[in-house]
Write a protein that holds these residues in place. Structure first.
Motif, PDB file in Angstrom:
ATOM      1  N   ASP A 142      -8.653  13.602   5.851  1.00 25.20           N
ATOM      2  CA  ASP A 142      -8.506  13.938   4.434  1.00 25.20           C
ATOM      3  C   ASP A 142      -9.302  13.016   3.513  1.00 25.20           C
ATOM      4  OD1 ASP A 142      -6.778  15.964   5.150  1.00 25.20           O
ATOM      5  OD2 ASP A 142      -4.963  14.750   4.860  1.00 25.20           O
ATOM      6  N   TYR A 143      -9.375  11.722   3.860  1.00 23.25           N
ATOM      7  CA  TYR A 143      -9.946  10.748   2.923  1.00 23.25           C
ATOM      8  C   TYR A 143     -11.135   9.968   3.474  1.00 23.25           C
ATOM      9  CZ  TYR A 143      -5.528  11.631   0.541  1.00 23.25           C
ATOM     10  OH  TYR A 143      -4.472  12.236  -0.085  1.00 23.25           O
ATOM     11  N   GLY A 144     -11.572  10.259   4.700  1.00 25.87           N
ATOM     12  CA  GLY A 144     -12.676   9.517   5.276  1.00 25.87           C
ATOM     13  C   GLY A 144     -12.194   8.282   6.023  1.00 25.87           C
ATOM     14  N   LEU A 145     -13.148   7.590   6.650  1.00 24.34           N
ATOM     15  CA  LEU A 145     -12.817   6.416   7.451  1.00 24.34           C
ATOM     16  C   LEU A 145     -12.790   5.164   6.593  1.00 24.34           C
ATOM     17  CD1 LEU A 145     -15.108   7.144  10.527  1.00 24.34           C
ATOM     18  CD2 LEU A 145     -12.615   7.393  10.446  1.00 24.34           C
ATOM     19  N   PRO A 146     -11.815   4.283   6.794  1.00 25.45           N
ATOM     20  CA  PRO A 146     -11.791   3.025   6.044  1.00 25.45           C
ATOM     21  C   PRO A 146     -12.677   1.981   6.724  1.00 25.45           C
ATOM     22  CG  PRO A 146      -9.875   3.119   7.438  1.00 25.45           C
ATOM     23  CD  PRO A 146     -10.619   4.425   7.652  1.00 25.45           C
ATOM     24  N   GLN A 147     -12.978   0.932   5.988  1.00 24.30           N
ATOM     25  CA  GLN A 147     -13.730  -0.161   6.575  1.00 24.30           C
ATOM     26  C   GLN A 147     -12.827  -1.050   7.424  1.00 24.30           C
ATOM     27  OE1 GLN A 147     -16.239  -2.367   3.868  1.00 24.30           O
ATOM     28  NE2 GLN A 147     -16.198  -4.184   5.134  1.00 24.30           N
ATOM     29  N   SER A 148     -11.543  -1.182   7.030  1.00 25.78           N
ATOM     30  CA  SER A 148     -10.624  -2.032   7.773  1.00 25.78           C
ATOM     31  C   SER A 148      -9.196  -1.586   7.524  1.00 25.78           C
ATOM     32  CB  SER A 148     -10.786  -3.505   7.364  1.00 25.78           C
ATOM     33  OG  SER A 148     -10.403  -3.686   6.004  1.00 25.78           O
ATOM     34  N   THR A 149      -8.286  -2.078   8.343  1.00 21.74           N
ATOM     35  CA  THR A 149      -6.847  -1.855   8.152  1.00 21.74           C
ATOM     36  C   THR A 149      -6.140  -3.204   8.196  1.00 21.74           C
ATOM     37  OG1 THR A 149      -6.415  -1.572  10.529  1.00 21.74           O
ATOM     38  CG2 THR A 149      -6.951   0.413   9.239  1.00 21.74           C
ATOM     39  N   LEU A 150      -4.986  -3.262   7.553  1.00 17.47           N
ATOM     40  CA  LEU A 150      -4.177  -4.477   7.531  1.00 17.47           C
ATOM     41  C   LEU A 150      -2.730  -4.092   7.820  1.00 17.47           C
ATOM     42  CD1 LEU A 150      -3.718  -7.488   6.987  1.00 17.47           C
ATOM     43  CD2 LEU A 150      -3.516  -6.921   4.548  1.00 17.47           C
ATOM     44  N   THR A 151      -2.165  -4.630   8.889  1.00 12.86           N
ATOM     45  CA  THR A 151      -0.786  -4.335   9.278  1.00 12.86           C
ATOM     46  C   THR A 151      -0.118  -5.623   9.761  1.00 12.86           C
ATOM     47  OG1 THR A 151      -1.328  -3.865  11.600  1.00 12.86           O
ATOM     48  CG2 THR A 151      -1.491  -2.031  10.030  1.00 12.86           C
ATOM     49  N   ASP A 152       1.179  -5.508  10.072  1.00 13.10           N
ATOM     50  CA  ASP A 152       1.855  -6.612  10.731  1.00 13.10           C
ATOM     51  C   ASP A 152       1.573  -6.531  12.228  1.00 13.10           C
ATOM     52  OD1 ASP A 152       3.456  -4.567  11.696  1.00 13.10           O
ATOM     53  OD2 ASP A 152       5.099  -4.972  10.326  1.00 13.10           O
ATOM     54  N   ASN A 153       2.341  -7.247  13.026  1.00 10.74           N
ATOM     55  CA  ASN A 153       2.081  -7.318  14.467  1.00 10.74           C
ATOM     56  C   ASN A 153       3.017  -6.434  15.279  1.00 10.74           C
ATOM     57  OD1 ASN A 153      -0.002  -9.700  14.823  1.00 10.74           O
ATOM     58  ND2 ASN A 153       1.470 -10.378  13.282  1.00 10.74           N
ATOM     59  N   GLY A 154       3.539  -5.365  14.661  1.00 13.46           N
ATOM     60  CA  GLY A 154       4.382  -4.437  15.397  1.00 13.46           C
ATOM     61  C   GLY A 154       3.635  -3.781  16.547  1.00 13.46           C
ATOM     62  N   LEU A 155       4.354  -3.436  17.604  1.00  9.86           N
ATOM     63  CA  LEU A 155       3.719  -2.867  18.797  1.00  9.86           C
ATOM     64  C   LEU A 155       3.061  -1.527  18.526  1.00  9.86           C
ATOM     65  CD1 LEU A 155       6.343  -3.725  21.557  1.00  9.86           C
ATOM     66  CD2 LEU A 155       4.151  -4.830  21.108  1.00  9.86           C
ATOM     67  N   ARG A 158      -0.033 -12.876   9.715  1.00  2.99           N
ATOM     68  CA  ARG A 158       0.630 -13.847  10.570  1.00  2.99           C
ATOM     69  C   ARG A 158       2.071 -13.417  10.829  1.00  2.99           C
ATOM     70  NH1 ARG A 158      -1.063 -17.841   6.892  1.00  2.99           N
ATOM     71  NH2 ARG A 158       1.119 -18.484   6.636  1.00  2.99           N
ATOM     72  N   ILE A 159       2.592 -13.835  11.949  1.00  3.38           N
ATOM     73  CA  ILE A 159       3.980 -13.526  12.296  1.00  3.38           C
ATOM     74  C   ILE A 159       4.912 -14.183  11.278  1.00  3.38           C
ATOM     75  CG2 ILE A 159       5.765 -13.825  14.055  1.00  3.38           C
ATOM     76  CD1 ILE A 159       3.590 -13.698  16.158  1.00  3.38           C
ATOM     77  N   ALA A 160       5.923 -13.435  10.840  1.00  4.46           N
ATOM     78  CA  ALA A 160       6.917 -13.907   9.861  1.00  4.46           C
ATOM     79  C   ALA A 160       6.261 -14.323   8.554  1.00  4.46           C
ATOM     80  CB  ALA A 160       7.734 -15.055  10.446  1.00  4.46           C
ATOM     81  N   HIS A 161       5.189 -13.624   8.180  1.00  4.33           N
ATOM     82  CA  HIS A 161       4.524 -13.927   6.903  1.00  4.33           C
ATOM     83  C   HIS A 161       4.191 -12.609   6.205  1.00  4.33           C
ATOM     84  CE1 HIS A 161       1.440 -15.525   4.100  1.00  4.33           C
ATOM     85  NE2 HIS A 161       2.179 -16.616   4.171  1.00  4.33           N
ATOM     86  N   PRO A 162       5.208 -11.912   5.670  1.00  2.00           N
ATOM     87  CA  PRO A 162       4.968 -10.589   5.046  1.00  2.00           C
ATOM     88  C   PRO A 162       4.140 -10.659   3.774  1.00  2.00           C
ATOM     89  CG  PRO A 162       7.217 -11.324   4.634  1.00  2.00           C
ATOM     90  CD  PRO A 162       6.615 -12.307   5.601  1.00  2.00           C
ATOM     91  N   GLN A 163       3.926 -11.878   3.220  1.00  2.00           N
ATOM     92  CA  GLN A 163       3.141 -11.979   2.001  1.00  2.00           C
ATOM     93  C   GLN A 163       1.717 -11.476   2.205  1.00  2.00           C
ATOM     94  OE1 GLN A 163       5.016 -14.249   3.363  1.00  2.00           O
ATOM     95  NE2 GLN A 163       6.208 -15.419   1.874  1.00  2.00           N
ATOM     96  N   THR A 164       1.219 -11.527   3.450  1.00  2.00           N
ATOM     97  CA  THR A 164      -0.134 -11.031   3.715  1.00  2.00           C
ATOM     98  C   THR A 164      -0.230  -9.546   3.391  1.00  2.00           C
ATOM     99  OG1 THR A 164      -0.345 -12.679   5.478  1.00  2.00           O
ATOM    100  CG2 THR A 164      -1.953 -10.883   5.441  1.00  2.00           C
ATOM    101  N   GLN A 165       0.810  -8.803   3.692  1.00  2.00           N
ATOM    102  CA  GLN A 165       0.868  -7.377   3.366  1.00  2.00           C
ATOM    103  C   GLN A 165       1.691  -7.174   2.095  1.00  2.00           C
ATOM    104  OE1 GLN A 165       0.473  -8.824   6.913  1.00  2.00           O
ATOM    105  NE2 GLN A 165       2.480  -7.912   7.028  1.00  2.00           N
ATOM    106  N   GLY A 166       1.474  -8.030   1.100  1.00  2.72           N
ATOM    107  CA  GLY A 166       2.317  -8.052  -0.087  1.00  2.72           C
ATOM    108  C   GLY A 166       2.304  -6.762  -0.882  1.00  2.72           C
ATOM    109  N   LYS A 167       1.173  -6.072  -0.929  1.00  4.92           N
ATOM    110  CA  LYS A 167       1.088  -4.853  -1.748  1.00  4.92           C
ATOM    111  C   LYS A 167       2.001  -3.760  -1.197  1.00  4.92           C
ATOM    112  CE  LYS A 167      -3.630  -5.740  -3.314  1.00  4.92           C
ATOM    113  NZ  LYS A 167      -3.864  -6.945  -2.491  1.00  4.92           N
ATOM    114  N   ILE A 168       1.967  -3.561   0.108  1.00  3.51           N
ATOM    115  CA  ILE A 168       2.798  -2.488   0.660  1.00  3.51           C
ATOM    116  C   ILE A 168       4.267  -2.915   0.722  1.00  3.51           C
ATOM    117  CG2 ILE A 168       2.657  -3.038   3.141  1.00  3.51           C
ATOM    118  CD1 ILE A 168       2.046   0.029   3.505  1.00  3.51           C
TER     119      ILE A 168
END
Length: 398
Positions: A194-207, A238-248
């Motif tokens: 729908d929106y094309g390919l992104p340059q990168s993704t940012l997530t936590d370390n979930g399996l 980083r593990i136990a550092h949700p601030q990295t994904q602060g926007k979501i």
């Protein structure tokens, strides 16, 4: 007779104790001009004339009209009932949209506090102390995560969401009984279509997002393989550092606040309908403070889209196995178990498989003879042997 009026002490000291104006000025630490003013008032109106007077201005041309105050209170309650942001900045934006002059945010906050509409909160860390990061272009980075919502019967539902880092544009918002690895792969396939390919993704370390960083056997999962195949850079906080994904993470607060104001959904399809309504409101109607009061859709469509950059990421590993009775060996690839066809004639043969990217080369672990090659197709469970007419292994002499 005593006086509560402090100015009467100055008057009595001059009129009855015969203190001069200069002496009274030094004694009471008042200016001579002020003492002469008090004497003049006393001569005209007596003790009432020197009563302390309010210093507040008699006229307040900048006073907020009562109609605007009532409108501010009404907007606050209206936004709160809808589960929308209802802070002073949001109220100011609504006033502007309705053609009214919006007071300063500090004034709106004071009005809300006067009417008991602000709940005191503990002091928070000042925003000036935070380091804010934001992608420069749409599709430069997508954040993804899973959050939880609750149905009317108390059961939990998992919600998978993708958010554009630059514009906060909500790309995907779907409820599932539970989110698995293949669920994320199907979601990223739909979003990129729908929106094309992104340059990168940012997530936590979930399996569901990364098996490599979690140390799980079997190499990369399906999401990682998809990103690698399309040269999309994968980033993990980083593990136990949700601030990295602060926007979501902050987005989840907005989502849950809005959902809480709705009638509790009885089923997942009913909840999904609410999520679709929220997504439309969030992307097209809700102004975002971090975007200069533009909507995420306006910010997402205002600039050209970023695209993937070439990556050098190969999956190099080895696996030892033994050919089963059906002539196969197993290999976990892209998060799923695959069957590599070797041939029934090699039943019981110990094997060594070298994986390089999608290419798997299998040899007899005892003789070193190449007995199978596979270009792994992640859309298939069984992978046929690309080497045809392999010879039957020689039996060992007794």
């Amino acid at each position: 007779m005593s006086y509560d009026n402090p100015n009467m002490a100055i008057i009595k000291a001059i009129t009855e104790q015969h203190m001069s104006v200069t002496e009274a000025s030094r004694h009471f630490n008042r200016s001579r001009q002020w003492i002469y003013t008090l004497l003049k008032r006393y001569n005209v109106a007596g003790p009432e004339g020197v009563e302390p007077q309010s210093t507040a201005p008699k006229n307040r041309p900048n006073k907020i009209p009562d109609t605007v105050v009532k409108e501010i209170v009404a907007i606050r309650r209206e936004l709160a009932s809808k589960g929308a942001d209802n802070g002073p900045d949001s109220i100011a934006w609504v006033l502007t949209q309705r053609g009214l002059h919006a007071p300063a945010e500090s004034t709106i906050r004071r009005i809300l506090r006067t009417h008991g509409l602000i709940t005191p909160q503990p002091r928070k860390r000042p925003k000036s102390s935070l380091h804010r990061f934001q992608a420069m272009l749409p599709n430069e980075c997508w954040q993804a995560d899973v959050t939880y919502l609750r149905l009317a019967d108390g059961s939990d539902v998992e919600v998978l969401d993708f958010l554009d880092d630059h514009s906060r544009f909500l790309l995907y918002l779907v409820a599932y009984p539970r989110v698995y690895g293949p669920t994320v792969v199907r979601a990223i396939e739909q979003i990129t279509a729908d929106y094309g390919l992104p340059q990168s993704t940012l997530t936590d370390n979930g399996l569901i997002f990364t098996a490599c960083l979690a140390g799980v056997k079997g190499g990369k999962n399906g999401f990682e393989k998809y990103l690698e195949a399309h040269s999309i850079k994968q980033k993990n906080g980083r593990i136990a550092h949700p601030q990295t994904q602060g926007k979501i993470e902050r987005f989840h607060q907005t989502l849950k606040k809005w959902i809480k104001a709705q009638q509790p959904a009885e089923t997942i399809p009913e909840l999904q309908q609410q999520l679709n309504e929220f997504r439309t409101w969030y992307n097209h109607d809700r102004p975002h403070r971090a975007l200069g009061r533009n909507t995420p859709h306006q910010a997402y469509t205002a600039l050209p889209k970023s695209s993937p950059q070439p990556l050098v990421t190969e999956d190099h590993r080895v696996r030892n196995d033994r050919v089963d009775a059906a002539g196969r060996i197993t290999l976990r690839f892209a998060g799923e178990m695959r069957y590599l066809g070797i041939g029934r004639r090699h039943k019981g043969t110990p094997t060594l498989t070298v994986i390089a990217g999608r290419r798997a080369t299998t040899s007899n672990a005892e003789t070193g003879e190449i007995i199978a090659e596979h270009d792994i197709d992640i859309g298939r469970r069984y992978q046929p042997n690309l080497i045809k007419n392999t010879s039957r292994p020689h039996k060992k002499a007794p």
